[in-house]
Design a protein around this motif. Sequence first.
Motif, PDB file in Angstrom:
ATOM      1  N   PRO A 100       0.762  -1.148   0.132  1.00  0.00           N
ATOM      2  CA  PRO A 100       0.314  -0.361  -0.423  1.00  0.00           C
ATOM      3  C   PRO A 100       1.109   1.121  -0.340  1.00  0.00           C
ATOM      4  CG  PRO A 100      -0.789  -1.510   1.690  1.00  0.00           C
ATOM      5  CD  PRO A 100       0.349  -1.931   1.211  1.00  0.00           C
ATOM      6  N   VAL A 101       0.623   2.522  -0.215  1.00  0.00           N
ATOM      7  CA  VAL A 101       0.659   3.452  -0.137  1.00  0.00           C
ATOM      8  C   VAL A 101      -0.089   4.895   0.311  1.00  0.00           C
ATOM      9  CG1 VAL A 101       1.354   5.924  -1.653  1.00  0.00           C
ATOM     10  CG2 VAL A 101       0.958   3.409  -2.320  1.00  0.00           C
ATOM     11  N   TYR A 102       1.451   4.889   1.550  1.00  0.00           N
ATOM     12  CA  TYR A 102       0.062   5.761   3.052  1.00  0.00           C
ATOM     13  C   TYR A 102       0.877   7.375   2.371  1.00  0.00           C
ATOM     14  CZ  TYR A 102       0.622   1.348   4.679  1.00  0.00           C
ATOM     15  OH  TYR A 102       0.115  -0.354   4.825  1.00  0.00           O
ATOM     16  N   GLN A 103       0.003   7.949   3.354  1.00  0.00           N
ATOM     17  CA  GLN A 103      -0.548   9.349   3.353  1.00  0.00           C
ATOM     18  C   GLN A 103       0.501   9.810   4.365  1.00  0.00           C
ATOM     19  OE1 GLN A 103      -1.087  12.454   0.954  1.00  0.00           O
ATOM     20  NE2 GLN A 103       0.765  13.259   2.600  1.00  0.00           N
ATOM     21  N   ARG A 104       1.615  10.605   4.549  1.00  0.00           N
ATOM     22  CA  ARG A 104       2.358  11.120   6.241  1.00  0.00           C
ATOM     23  C   ARG A 104       2.332  12.889   5.875  1.00  0.00           C
ATOM     24  NH1 ARG A 104       8.571   7.892   6.311  1.00  0.00           N
ATOM     25  NH2 ARG A 104       8.866   9.909   4.112  1.00  0.00           N
ATOM     26  N   VAL A 105       2.359  13.215   6.893  1.00  0.00           N
ATOM     27  CA  VAL A 105       2.092  14.359   7.707  1.00  0.00           C
ATOM     28  C   VAL A 105       3.112  15.239   8.234  1.00  0.00           C
ATOM     29  CG1 VAL A 105      -0.539  14.098   7.349  1.00  0.00           C
ATOM     30  CG2 VAL A 105       0.830  14.249   9.847  1.00  0.00           C
ATOM     31  N   THR A 106       3.456  16.093   8.363  1.00  0.00           N
ATOM     32  CA  THR A 106       4.325  17.251   9.037  1.00  0.00           C
ATOM     33  C   THR A 106       3.509  18.469   9.183  1.00  0.00           C
ATOM     34  OG1 THR A 106       6.539  18.072   8.823  1.00  0.00           O
ATOM     35  CG2 THR A 106       4.775  18.747   7.381  1.00  0.00           C
ATOM     36  N   ILE A 107       3.533  18.712  10.421  1.00  0.00           N
ATOM     37  CA  ILE A 107       3.499  19.718  11.255  1.00  0.00           C
ATOM     38  C   ILE A 107       4.099  21.095  11.375  1.00  0.00           C
ATOM     39  CG2 ILE A 107       2.149  20.723  13.365  1.00  0.00           C
ATOM     40  CD1 ILE A 107       1.647  17.455  14.130  1.00  0.00           C
TER      41      ILE A 107
END
Length: 361
Positions: free
Chosen positions: A59-66
């Motif tokens: 699977p392809v995963y969405q990662r975030v940053t703040i």
Amino acid sequence: MLESTSHKYLDFVRFPELYNWSVQYLNDSKIRFNKKYPLVRIGEFLTRNKTAVTIQDEPVYQRVTIRVRNGGVVPRDEVKGANIGTKKQYVISSGQFILSKIDARNGAMGIIPESLDGAIVTQDFLAYDIDRTRINPQYLVLISTTKQFIDFCQSCSSGTTNRQRVDEAKFLSIRIPLPSLDEQNRLVKDFNNIMTFIKMEEMKVIDIEVKAVVAVREALGVALYPGYTEEQLIRLTNYAAIDSWSVPKILLAGHSPFGESKYKCKKLSELAFINPRTDLSMLNDTDEMSFIPMEDISDDYGEWQNKKIGKKADVKGYTKFQNGDIIWARITPCMQNGKSALLSNLINGKGYGLRGIKPNV
């Protein structure tokens, strides 16, 4: 910690509020909000959400940053599971409050938007479900942008300089003013109205600036978009216009950066003395002068801000100037940002600082 009115050198803290035995922590934990509203612990309306997931290869995963300084929660990247080293991650949901354990001290916190629902984060991020019957999430964001709140997050962090992590228990012990939900909604609405008004005023300023530039160019007969030239295989130039044997300079020889104008163009060196000598012989080493570092020249309005004071003994290595000089930065990116100013009211008529070209007109 409660401040005592009868003891000059003593502070007192109630035992139920004694979350840590560190004197520094207890002193730094005084968030100085006024007492108009009751102070409530954040932990009373934030509940930690630890929805763990084991990363699979395909699977392809969405990662975030703040972003720091309350810049919001934004996408980081989309990565195939096989390329993610830490296989234990946590799923976040839209509407949650999230903060970076490492950068909470720099204001890295916010509300997860709908577009990032289902994204993943590592254990260095703390995600919380919000009790919306007690607090408006946007009100919580506004509180978290205050200097007092950020300073407290700093006091809650420990570790090496660049890898300090916030202590969750201390963070959840922060007490913030909590008016009624109706009052929170009103405060958020008022804030949003003010921000909308500010943005509209900023657009008006931009419109005025554009009109001013157009008016000046029209008055000078200068092209609105100068600098366009057609591709040519052979270009001829007058020998008298050649200042050096550099091909780029020869191609520009005789051409103004303003394009064609109804007025005759002249070289800057014909109109001003470039980097003239500034005579400081009349000053003693202890005499004061104006000190103007690069950051004190406004990018927008060509003004000298933050009037700093130096001494003649400190001028070595800096550009020196005097009243009436125009200073212009020649170091990138300051040059591209248009850092320049006409100087006046310098202390003893002299100054030093900004390293750049100094035309004396």
